[in-house]
Design a protein around this motif. Structure first.
Motif, mmCIF file in Angstrom:
data_model
loop_
_atom_site.group_PDB
_atom_site.id
_atom_site.type_symbol
_atom_site.label_atom_id
_atom_site.label_comp_id
_atom_site.label_asym_id
_atom_site.label_seq_id
_atom_site.Cartn_x
_atom_site.Cartn_y
_atom_site.Cartn_z
ATOM 1 N N TYR A 107 0.938 -1.060 -0.259
ATOM 2 C CA TYR A 107 0.027 -0.171 -0.139
ATOM 3 C C TYR A 107 0.884 1.271 -0.089
ATOM 4 N N GLN A 158 0.770 5.339 1.298
ATOM 5 C CA GLN A 158 -0.031 6.187 2.045
ATOM 6 C C GLN A 158 0.601 7.594 1.988
ATOM 7 N N GLY A 171 -1.828 12.290 6.141
ATOM 8 C CA GLY A 171 -3.391 12.644 6.151
ATOM 9 C C GLY A 171 -4.104 11.787 5.433
ATOM 10 N N LYS A 172 -3.800 10.679 4.825
ATOM 11 C CA LYS A 172 -4.755 10.004 4.055
ATOM 12 C C LYS A 172 -4.782 8.409 4.419
ATOM 13 N N GLY A 173 -5.650 7.629 3.995
ATOM 14 C CA GLY A 173 -5.512 6.271 4.133
ATOM 15 C C GLY A 173 -4.676 5.614 3.352
ATOM 16 N N PRO A 174 -4.335 4.291 3.645
ATOM 17 C CA PRO A 174 -3.568 3.556 2.547
ATOM 18 C C PRO A 174 -4.287 3.203 1.466
ATOM 19 N N PHE A 227 -4.356 1.049 -1.941
ATOM 20 C CA PHE A 227 -3.823 -0.333 -2.502
ATOM 21 C C PHE A 227 -2.961 -0.197 -3.723
ATOM 22 N N LEU A 250 3.647 1.013 2.725
ATOM 23 C CA LEU A 250 3.266 -0.153 3.643
ATOM 24 C C LEU A 250 3.250 -1.394 3.265
ATOM 25 N N ARG A 274 -13.701 13.665 10.152
ATOM 26 C CA ARG A 274 -12.123 13.546 9.494
ATOM 27 C C ARG A 274 -11.336 14.272 10.553
ATOM 28 N N LEU A 313 -8.916 3.870 11.251
ATOM 29 C CA LEU A 313 -9.227 3.518 9.869
ATOM 30 C C LEU A 313 -10.076 2.629 9.644
ATOM 31 N N PHE A 318 -9.168 1.056 1.763
ATOM 32 C CA PHE A 318 -9.373 1.992 3.169
ATOM 33 C C PHE A 318 -9.769 3.283 3.031
ATOM 34 N N GLY A 319 -10.490 3.791 3.811
ATOM 35 C CA GLY A 319 -10.891 5.166 3.716
ATOM 36 C C GLY A 319 -9.973 6.021 4.261
ATOM 37 N N PRO A 320 -10.192 7.381 4.316
ATOM 38 C CA PRO A 320 -9.241 8.420 4.740
ATOM 39 C C PRO A 320 -9.018 8.401 6.142
ATOM 40 N N GLY A 321 -9.699 7.784 7.192
ATOM 41 C CA GLY A 321 -9.323 7.786 8.620
ATOM 42 C C GLY A 321 -9.909 9.082 9.241
ATOM 43 N N ARG A 362 -8.867 11.228 12.334
ATOM 44 C CA ARG A 362 -7.731 11.628 13.461
ATOM 45 C C ARG A 362 -8.266 11.989 14.666
#
Lengths: 110, 116
Positions: A36, A38, A41-44, A46, A87, B9, B91, B107-110, B112
């Motif tokens: 992955y 990343q 400030g963002k999600g992983p 793919f 990752l 977020r 996440l 995955f989503g953006p998470g 924090r």
């Protein structure tokens, strides 16, 4: 115990300077190995899945390879937009869960 | 196609306050995951749902964390009360839910979370 170790922790490259990231793993049977990307400030996001030793996959400047003990993510002629944390995660046989390494933080300097 | 959606977020709360995170998976994905990511670390699984059923919650600190996935679509993760050490990124991920489990998690953006 399932374990994933990534090296180096951080890597700085000049634009165009090719290199490789390493992911060593110990798992009781491998169902799949995942890469992955990343961004801060963002999600992983793919990139690749590898299932068996000897398998290779490519996407633009990235190429992932797999052996019985490790995987490499090769970056050819990187650009600044390739800067991110990469990752690696393993999925043991018989499990749906992913076990992640701590990542390699790549910085590509123009 | 819309990806995994998470809200809020960002969240800042004081310790001992409750907090909740919401996740909507990719349409058609039956499996939903909640992960915790500390700074400089990889994500760690908290709980996995197959449709409405929590099939792996062994890493969820059940004294203060709870989760639900009513109707097998969106999910909520709650912390009550929050502690300073809960500051992290939460996440959400989803996958199709194929038999055999050889599938990709998206995955989503998470969210924090900062606990003061």
């Amino acid at each position: 115990e399932d374990q994933v170790t990534q090296s180096p922790e951080a890597l700085r490259l000049q634009e165009g300077e090719s290199s490789s990231l390493n992911c060593s793993y110990t798992v009781s049977g491998l169902r799949g190995l995942f890469w992955y990307r990343q961004d801060p400030g963002k999600g992983p996001e793919f990139l690749f899945t590898l299932y068996s030793a000897g398998e290779e996959k490519e996407k633009e400047r990235l190429k992932a390879t797999l052996t019985k003990k490790e995987s490499f993510l090769h970056i050819t002629a990187p650009k600044p937009e390739d800067s991110a944390t990469y990752l690696c995660a393993v999925q043991p046989r018989g499990a749906n869960n992913l076990f992640f390494g701590t990542g390699t933080r790549l910085t590509v300097i123009p | 196609e819309a990806g995994v959606v998470q809200s809020p977020r960002y969240k800042i709360i004081e310790k001992k306050q409750p907090v909740a995170f919401w996740c909507n998976p990719i349409s058609g994905h039956n499996t939903l995951y909640w992960y915790l990511q500390n700074l400089g670390q990889g994500p760690e699984l908290l709980i996995r749902y197959e449709n409405e059923e929590a099939v792996d919650d062994s890493q969820l600190p059940k004294d203060r964390f709870s989760a639900e996935r009513l109707k097998g679509v969106d999910s909520t993760l709650k912390i009550q009360p929050a502690e300073l050490g809960d500051s992290a990124v939460y996440l959400c991920a989803s996958s199709v839910g194929l038999a055999g489990g050889r599938e990709t998690q998206y995955f989503g953006p998470g969210t924090r979370l900062l606990v003061l």
